[in-house]
Design a protein around this motif. Structure first.
Motif, PDB file in Angstrom:
ATOM      1  N   ARG A  98      -5.324  -5.813  -2.572  1.00 44.69           N
ATOM      2  CA  ARG A  98      -4.113  -6.355  -3.188  1.00 44.69           C
ATOM      3  C   ARG A  98      -2.858  -5.673  -2.648  1.00 44.69           C
ATOM      4  O   ARG A  98      -1.937  -5.313  -3.398  1.00 44.69           O
ATOM      5  CB  ARG A  98      -4.152  -6.222  -4.712  1.00 44.69           C
ATOM      6  CG  ARG A  98      -5.328  -6.904  -5.392  1.00 44.69           C
ATOM      7  CD  ARG A  98      -5.205  -6.863  -6.907  1.00 44.69           C
ATOM      8  NE  ARG A  98      -4.041  -7.617  -7.353  1.00 44.69           N
ATOM      9  CZ  ARG A  98      -4.063  -8.919  -7.626  1.00 44.69           C
ATOM     10  NH1 ARG A  98      -5.180  -9.603  -7.517  1.00 44.69           N
ATOM     11  NH2 ARG A  98      -2.969  -9.535  -8.006  1.00 44.69           N
ATOM     12  N   VAL A  99      -2.816  -5.480  -1.340  1.00 47.74           N
ATOM     13  CA  VAL A  99      -1.628  -4.892  -0.711  1.00 47.74           C
ATOM     14  C   VAL A  99      -1.161  -5.835   0.382  1.00 47.74           C
ATOM     15  O   VAL A  99      -1.865  -6.024   1.388  1.00 47.74           O
ATOM     16  CB  VAL A  99      -1.932  -3.513  -0.090  1.00 47.74           C
ATOM     17  CG1 VAL A  99      -0.716  -3.011   0.695  1.00 47.74           C
ATOM     18  CG2 VAL A  99      -2.297  -2.524  -1.183  1.00 47.74           C
ATOM     19  N   TYR A 100      -0.006  -6.430   0.216  1.00 44.46           N
ATOM     20  CA  TYR A 100       0.543  -7.220   1.312  1.00 44.46           C
ATOM     21  C   TYR A 100       1.219  -6.300   2.326  1.00 44.46           C
ATOM     22  O   TYR A 100       0.806  -6.235   3.465  1.00 44.46           O
ATOM     23  CB  TYR A 100       1.499  -8.313   0.813  1.00 44.46           C
ATOM     24  CG  TYR A 100       1.844  -9.229   1.969  1.00 44.46           C
ATOM     25  CD1 TYR A 100       0.906 -10.149   2.433  1.00 44.46           C
ATOM     26  CD2 TYR A 100       3.039  -9.105   2.652  1.00 44.46           C
ATOM     27  CE1 TYR A 100       1.166 -10.939   3.542  1.00 44.46           C
ATOM     28  CE2 TYR A 100       3.307  -9.899   3.763  1.00 44.46           C
ATOM     29  CZ  TYR A 100       2.371 -10.808   4.201  1.00 44.46           C
ATOM     30  OH  TYR A 100       2.621 -11.571   5.311  1.00 44.46           O
ATOM     31  N   ALA A 101       2.226  -5.561   1.869  1.00 43.97           N
ATOM     32  CA  ALA A 101       2.886  -4.623   2.793  1.00 43.97           C
ATOM     33  C   ALA A 101       2.802  -3.215   2.225  1.00 43.97           C
ATOM     34  O   ALA A 101       2.792  -3.008   1.015  1.00 43.97           O
ATOM     35  CB  ALA A 101       4.340  -5.028   2.992  1.00 43.97           C
ATOM     36  N   PRO A 135       4.457   0.040   1.381  1.00 47.70           N
ATOM     37  CA  PRO A 135       5.834   0.516   1.170  1.00 47.70           C
ATOM     38  C   PRO A 135       6.172   1.759   1.985  1.00 47.70           C
ATOM     39  O   PRO A 135       7.335   1.984   2.313  1.00 47.70           O
ATOM     40  CB  PRO A 135       5.881   0.818  -0.336  1.00 47.70           C
ATOM     41  CG  PRO A 135       4.780   0.017  -0.935  1.00 47.70           C
ATOM     42  CD  PRO A 135       3.712  -0.051   0.114  1.00 47.70           C
ATOM     43  N   VAL A 139       7.889   0.697   5.301  1.00 53.44           N
ATOM     44  CA  VAL A 139       9.064  -0.180   5.293  1.00 53.44           C
ATOM     45  C   VAL A 139      10.232   0.616   4.746  1.00 53.44           C
ATOM     46  O   VAL A 139      10.097   1.287   3.733  1.00 53.44           O
ATOM     47  CB  VAL A 139       8.835  -1.424   4.403  1.00 53.44           C
ATOM     48  CG1 VAL A 139       9.996  -2.409   4.547  1.00 53.44           C
ATOM     49  CG2 VAL A 139       7.516  -2.113   4.765  1.00 53.44           C
ATOM     50  N   PHE A 196      16.785  -3.618   3.284  1.00 56.43           N
ATOM     51  CA  PHE A 196      15.544  -3.843   4.013  1.00 56.43           C
ATOM     52  C   PHE A 196      15.676  -5.143   4.803  1.00 56.43           C
ATOM     53  O   PHE A 196      16.222  -6.118   4.280  1.00 56.43           O
ATOM     54  CB  PHE A 196      14.377  -4.013   3.035  1.00 56.43           C
ATOM     55  CG  PHE A 196      14.113  -2.801   2.197  1.00 56.43           C
ATOM     56  CD1 PHE A 196      13.141  -1.884   2.578  1.00 56.43           C
ATOM     57  CD2 PHE A 196      14.844  -2.562   1.036  1.00 56.43           C
ATOM     58  CE1 PHE A 196      12.904  -0.759   1.805  1.00 56.43           C
ATOM     59  CE2 PHE A 196      14.606  -1.433   0.263  1.00 56.43           C
ATOM     60  CZ  PHE A 196      13.640  -0.530   0.644  1.00 56.43           C
ATOM     61  N   ARG A 218       7.729   7.989   4.994  1.00 60.32           N
ATOM     62  CA  ARG A 218       8.007   8.505   3.647  1.00 60.32           C
ATOM     63  C   ARG A 218       6.816   8.206   2.737  1.00 60.32           C
ATOM     64  O   ARG A 218       6.026   7.311   3.006  1.00 60.32           O
ATOM     65  CB  ARG A 218       9.318   7.911   3.105  1.00 60.32           C
ATOM     66  CG  ARG A 218       9.201   6.487   2.643  1.00 60.32           C
ATOM     67  CD  ARG A 218      10.565   5.850   2.387  1.00 60.32           C
ATOM     68  NE  ARG A 218      10.385   4.417   2.124  1.00 60.32           N
ATOM     69  CZ  ARG A 218      10.265   3.897   0.907  1.00 60.32           C
ATOM     70  NH1 ARG A 218      10.319   4.647  -0.169  1.00 60.32           N
ATOM     71  NH2 ARG A 218      10.093   2.591   0.752  1.00 60.32           N
ATOM     72  N   ALA A 272       5.050   6.692  -0.397  1.00 58.57           N
ATOM     73  CA  ALA A 272       5.269   5.622  -1.377  1.00 58.57           C
ATOM     74  C   ALA A 272       5.265   6.248  -2.769  1.00 58.57           C
ATOM     75  O   ALA A 272       4.526   7.186  -3.023  1.00 58.57           O
ATOM     76  CB  ALA A 272       4.161   4.586  -1.280  1.00 58.57           C
ATOM     77  N   SER A 273       6.115   5.731  -3.639  1.00 63.82           N
ATOM     78  CA  SER A 273       6.155   6.298  -5.002  1.00 63.82           C
ATOM     79  C   SER A 273       4.978   5.753  -5.793  1.00 63.82           C
ATOM     80  O   SER A 273       4.332   4.786  -5.404  1.00 63.82           O
ATOM     81  CB  SER A 273       7.460   5.943  -5.684  1.00 63.82           C
ATOM     82  OG  SER A 273       7.607   4.529  -5.703  1.00 63.82           O
TER      83      SER A 273
END
Lengths: 462, 462
Positions: free
Chosen positions: B188-191, B193, B196, B211, B459, B461-462
């Motif tokens: 369930r991950v398209y992009a 983070p 990007v 973005f 970086r 991802a939070s």
């Protein structure tokens, strides 16, 4: 005879549109949005189902209100990435003959002179099948990306929109007279200079002097769509819109809204049915009710209510992550979509995040969802039309293109059997298909068309 | 083995493009420019002839310098009316598999955030076959239509262009890393983070924070075309352009120009052949020289040298109607295309209006015209390549699409017989087809690509 229901397919040049998370369903093809055949195949499917139009939404910013971050929108593809919708149209137009195309363009970041040419170009290339959904934007992230620093305030956005439309009407309706293009090879005259004139607009927001770059297209002005339902938005719709999107869940409230806007339309000197209402709707159907319920249960497993919540957060300007699950959502003044904020915080029916997740976002989106056999769905659609005075539906996608194929194969014949849906396309432009023969252009009472009644005398060619 | 000649067809979304008046020829179909099949048929014809690209010019103002009027441009359809070129592309892309599309967009009236998305969208929909011809505009009429009051001064236009490109490179090359898009249904991950990031540009002309809205497309940055040949224009080309248009008539001067720009390209740290030169050319051919001459004599009867002069007047900023027929044209400082002004007024070879009409505008346009049998034309094209160091040609239309059909049927086999033209398309994107396999993206030494070498650490991802 019941009136014919108008139908748009509601889509967007991205993966996750309205019903979030469903791209993870094994049969969903929305990740093919970058592939031109995804669009030409969809257009042909919709044309087979005699859909009036494919409506393409757009957004030119990101949904960073929820958790003050785009991490979730990126992971769940919540309208991010999102490609330009206008650029898909000519491929779909070449693959079809009758399907209309309603495309969202945010006018706040456009120059009227160039946007007018874009729509004229598409009206030519589609042979009169283009519509424009007028939006003014509401995202801070968009304002920052465009160099504006911060979003323009809600009512001022409408002031700008009014003036923007004044300019494009001048270009579309007044710069080139009927008969200006002669294309006469023997006389060596393409256009008659006596019938083409520059516009000269000097307003508060725009200064535009010049000739429209495009010759008159089949509709001149594209069919005008609009979705605003704030007070200011409704006044704008009453003056300009020919098609309006609504998303009320409650029939009584919807009937009142529709009737109220039609009253305003009349006060503008237009006819009550010069404006058509389309209601946003998700539909899951199959041969029987049981199979439809099973299909829905299957879909729901892939839905992402939290992604729906993140989308909702940007629409309302409210960061739901700052609320406890059972804390009522309070009114927050902001620049977002006023109808969404109002709807969400209406007195006497405050809701919590838990309510929203469980009541509204099962399929990951906020639109009413019909689940049932084709016959049940057809009955329900006809009932919505009868009960509320709307004219048709904007069908959001669920698992795509399966959801459209189901609708075309199953529901369309049921609607036709009830006399509630056309059995062939009417001829002519999109405006003629929606409003009737002879109506290729804006009617005389429309604010844009008036320009043509105030014609200056034909000037002498030098 | 001789090098393979690169070929673009040069066209525009309008009736009269370069060789004015020829729309009045009974076999010319340019008045069909509003019809989508005109474009899809043209694209398929060019693909049959293995053309590298269809190059679409554009102008966003009118040619009102000659006689201070647009009466002649309207009558003769001198790039007026003119529709948006970008909107034709997806239809042509759906009708072909290999043809590239180079499209002119004037950046002066665009927001970089939105233009970047438009090209990314087209790069996706064409599967990597899009190019951008970067222009900055020069018409006062455009400035007035856009609300600028007056045209920005020549060198400042290039300052703005430099900054504009800095912004779009950031969006295209840096906002989304390779591998950012996972489109992983199970996870369930398209992009991702973490891969990007927003750009934050605050410059003299543009402020852009955000973005990029589009995920990386096959080429990321479209193939960059440019045509400026002023000092400033050449410096810009040396830094940014991958393909350059030239229109010198004289081989010695052209060779010097090409070599000079390649020297500058090297000083920018790029390879000499990282830039390809296309020369503008009109060709009239037939089975025999005699038939070609007869065809030319037939075409010439329909040409409009005066329309060519009106076009020339706007390109140079000089109103030729103010000169007596035999009065030498003097240098006039203005904001128009500097190379045209210089070329026209070069010391020692002043020309009069009568000279221009009789020497340059026979076919209504200023490009060199080759007339001859297919064999003669092929020899001549090969000789131009050998003598000047250019890489290919931009074939202006005469009577269309007949002129392209003649070229495809007659000249292409002759070039192939000489080993001077491909016999099938190379695979891959437009950039790979022009520069070779593995070259889908800008090469490392290019100013735009450098952005990717200055990557920040990934970086969290939070």
């Amino acid at each position: 005879m019941p009136k014919h229901i108008l139908l748009n397919a509601f889509n967007m040049n991205c993966v996750g549109h309205i019903n979030h998370g469903l791209w993870t369903h094994p049969r969903d093809q929305s990740t093919r949005y970058k592939d031109i055949t995804y669009w030409t195949e969809l257009a042909q499917l919709l044309e087979r189902g005699l859909f009036d139009g494919l409506f393409l939404a757009d957004i030119v910013g990101v949904y960073d209100v929820y958790q003050q971050s785009v991490d979730l929108p990126l992971r769940e593809s919540i309208q991010l990435p999102v490609n330009d919708p206008l650029l898909t149209v000519s491929a779909m137009a070449a693959a079809t003959r009758n399907l209309g195309f309603g495309v969202t363009v945010n006018l706040t970041y456009e120059l009227p002179y160039l946007l007018a040419r874009r729509f004229s170009t598409l009206d030519h290339l589609t042979d009169g099948r283009i519509g424009w959904n007028i939006v003014t934007g509401y995202l801070e992230s968009a304002a920052k990306a465009m160099g504006l620093g911060q979003q323009i305030e809600h009512d001022e956005r409408y002031d700008r929109a009014e003036e923007f439309l004044d300019v494009v009407y001048e270009l579309w309706e007044r710069s080139w007279e009927e008969g200006a293009v002669r294309a006469d090879r023997e006389a060596r005259v393409y256009a008659d200079p006596a019938r083409v004139r520059p516009i000269a607009h000097h307003g508060k927001y725009y200064d535009v002097e010049g000739f429209h770059l495009s010759e008159p297209s089949p509709q001149r002005t594209p069919v005008l769509f609009q979705a605003g339902s704030s007070g200011r938005g409704q006044a704008f719709a009453a003056r300009h819109a020919e098609c309006v999107f609504v998303s009320q869940q409650e029939r009584g409230a919807l009937k009142k809204l529709v009737s109220g806007v039609r009253d305003e339309v009349e006060r503008e000197g237009r006819q009550r049915d010069d404006i058509k209402f389309f209601m946003g709707m998700s539909i899951v159907t199959a041969a029987t009710e049981r199979e439809a319920r099973e299909k829905y249960d299957d879909y729901v497993q892939y839905a992402s209510p939290e992604a729906g919540l993140a989308h909702y957060a940007s629409s309302s300007g409210i960061d739901f992550s700052r609320y406890a699950r059972n804390e009522p959502i309070r009114y927050v003044k902001n620049n977002a979509i006023q109808s969404v904020v109002k709807n969400l915080t209406a007195a006497g029916r405050e809701r919590t995040v838990a309510d929203i997740l469980s009541q509204e976002l099962q399929l990951g989106g906020r639109y009413p969802t019909l689940v049932g056999s084709a016959s049940q769905v057809a009955d329900e659609l006809v009932a919505w039309i009868d009960d509320t005075g709307i004219d048709g539906f904007n069908l959001a996608r669920t698992v795509t293109p399966e959801c459209y194929r189901d609708f075309v194969d199953l529901v369309v014949p049921e609607l036709q059997a009830r006399g509630a849906y056309k059995t062939e396309y009417a001829s002519g432009t999109l405006r003629e298909k929606i409003f009737g023969a002879g109506r290729a252009h804006l009617p005389a009472a429309h604010a844009g068309s008036n320009r043509r009644d105030q014609r200056e005398p034909v000037r002498k060619a030098s």
